[in-house]
Design a protein around this motif. Sequence first.
Motif, PDB file in Angstrom:
ATOM      1  N   UNK A 100     -12.976   3.542   2.814  1.00  0.00           N
ATOM      2  CA  UNK A 100     -11.795   4.306   2.951  1.00  0.00           C
ATOM      3  C   UNK A 100     -10.712   4.141   1.858  1.00  0.00           C
ATOM      4  N   UNK A 101      -9.673   4.873   2.026  1.00  0.00           N
ATOM      5  CA  UNK A 101      -8.331   5.007   1.180  1.00  0.00           C
ATOM      6  C   UNK A 101      -7.269   4.268   1.523  1.00  0.00           C
ATOM      7  N   UNK A 102      -6.551   3.604   1.031  1.00  0.00           N
ATOM      8  CA  UNK A 102      -5.521   2.590   1.517  1.00  0.00           C
ATOM      9  C   UNK A 102      -4.505   3.820   2.396  1.00  0.00           C
ATOM     10  N   UNK A 103      -4.055   3.598   3.278  1.00  0.00           N
ATOM     11  CA  UNK A 103      -3.009   4.514   4.039  1.00  0.00           C
ATOM     12  C   UNK A 103      -1.807   4.622   3.306  1.00  0.00           C
ATOM     13  N   UNK A 104      -1.417   3.758   2.614  1.00  0.00           N
ATOM     14  CA  UNK A 104      -0.076   4.100   1.812  1.00  0.00           C
ATOM     15  C   UNK A 104      -0.374   4.862   0.557  1.00  0.00           C
ATOM     16  N   UNK A 130      -0.633  -0.605  -7.500  1.00  0.00           N
ATOM     17  CA  UNK A 130       0.002  -1.782  -8.261  1.00  0.00           C
ATOM     18  C   UNK A 130       0.186  -3.039  -7.277  1.00  0.00           C
ATOM     19  N   UNK A 131       0.227  -3.025  -5.997  1.00  0.00           N
ATOM     20  CA  UNK A 131       0.436  -3.903  -5.022  1.00  0.00           C
ATOM     21  C   UNK A 131      -1.114  -4.381  -4.412  1.00  0.00           C
ATOM     22  N   UNK A 144     -12.068  -3.288  -4.180  1.00  0.00           N
ATOM     23  CA  UNK A 144     -12.901  -2.311  -3.797  1.00  0.00           C
ATOM     24  C   UNK A 144     -11.930  -1.111  -3.098  1.00  0.00           C
ATOM     25  N   UNK A 145     -10.962  -1.541  -2.457  1.00  0.00           N
ATOM     26  CA  UNK A 145      -9.850  -0.654  -2.053  1.00  0.00           C
ATOM     27  C   UNK A 145      -8.942   0.047  -2.977  1.00  0.00           C
TER      28      UNK A 145
END
Length: 463
Positions: free
Chosen positions: A347-351, A370-371, A376-377
Amino acid sequence: MTKPVIRLHNSKTRRKEDFAPIDDQNVRLYLCGPTVYDRAHLGNARPVVVIDVLYRLLRHVYGADHVTYVRNFTDVDDKINAAAQARKEAGAIETLEELIRQRTEETIGWYHADMDALGALRPTHEPRATDFIGAMISMIEDLIAKGHAYAKEGHVLFRVRSYKDYGALSGRSVDDMIAGARVEVAPFKEDPMDFVLWKPSADDLPGWESPWGRGRPGWHIECSAMSYELLGASFDIHAGGIDLQFPHHENEIAQSCCAHPEGGFANVWLHNEMLQVEGKKMSKSLGNFFTVRDLLDQGIPGEVIRFVFLQTHYGKPMDWTAEKARQAEATLRKWRALVADVEAAPSVAPEVIAALSDDLNTAGAIAALHQMTDPALLKASAALLGLLEDGLGDWASAPEADLSDLAAKLADLRATAMETKDFAPVDALKTALLAAGVEVRMSKAGVELLPGAGFDAAKLEGL
Ligand SMILES: [Zn+2]
């Protein structure tokens, strides 16, 4: 799972709105495509990259099989004819018709290669105008029957004053437009604002039989006819550069809404701002005009170009600079090393989704990348921006050249030259480095060597 709400700035209403597709099983998107007479310049690529991110986001939210993306090819145009004519005059033995076909085929091939290099997914449909002449003729006949168009002297003109909402998209009245625009006055026009739907063709140029004689379509009717054939009388999003808003998009709306009053044409209009180079408008006379291929040939990877584009919001003018390209390359190298041999997370990071859903805030999405510390994410999330994908990263797998030995050598040579006053060895090494695409920065503090555009490590051997 509830779908994230995508918000888009709609040029039609001049505000940011929640996006609600007409049919969430078939979200429909149209982007005005290129006139295929020459290589795409850097400005032409901006809407393609922006809309590619929107396409990826829509596919992510609604499912890859539930989004239809149409981008046309304008393959009948005076500039194409002129390019073919120039080849004929240069001694080509083919007929003008063959040369025109060659030119469009060749240009479509270039366009695909260049946009592929930028990591842009191919649209669902890429209609060519010349394959839809019949649909254009029917639409024009319908507009005449409804009183919105008239034929005169082999031309068919759209009667602008018959459509009361003309100018609503760009927020101008017809009278203001007449005052401000360079409208062509012609004897076959009832009103100077009226625009061409069909015009006669010279015997040696491409033309089609029509009720008004042998001729060819105007540019605006192409998009109206092809979007209707492939997306219907109402669809979700129509995109393009802000330079097309008037008159092209106003004319598309007038034609489509008058021919198909049962539909509303596009619900959302998305316009991207223009591109500059080093703070100046790109122009041939300023010598800062270049094509996507020029940059690729200088050794700037397509992924780097894409990254630079996405750092600026599509609604703002974007400035292409060599420094931005250098920084983008450094970031991508770092990230590519991090995700090498890593499987993307499921899955993709919610932010990242949140940023892109907020009117395609690509800069915010990049800030979120950048954070990230989990490779993998990072890989899964960057893919939504079309970055760090397998297949586009060959450029980064070549090891970055270690230039520290050469920098030390140049510093030594300079120190010696300060005493001997013979700078020839210093200049010789500098010249060789420049020829290998290395930027040389010398200061009191020391010597810095940076691989620049067109860097070729092979040319460093023996130095
Ligand atoms: Zn168009």
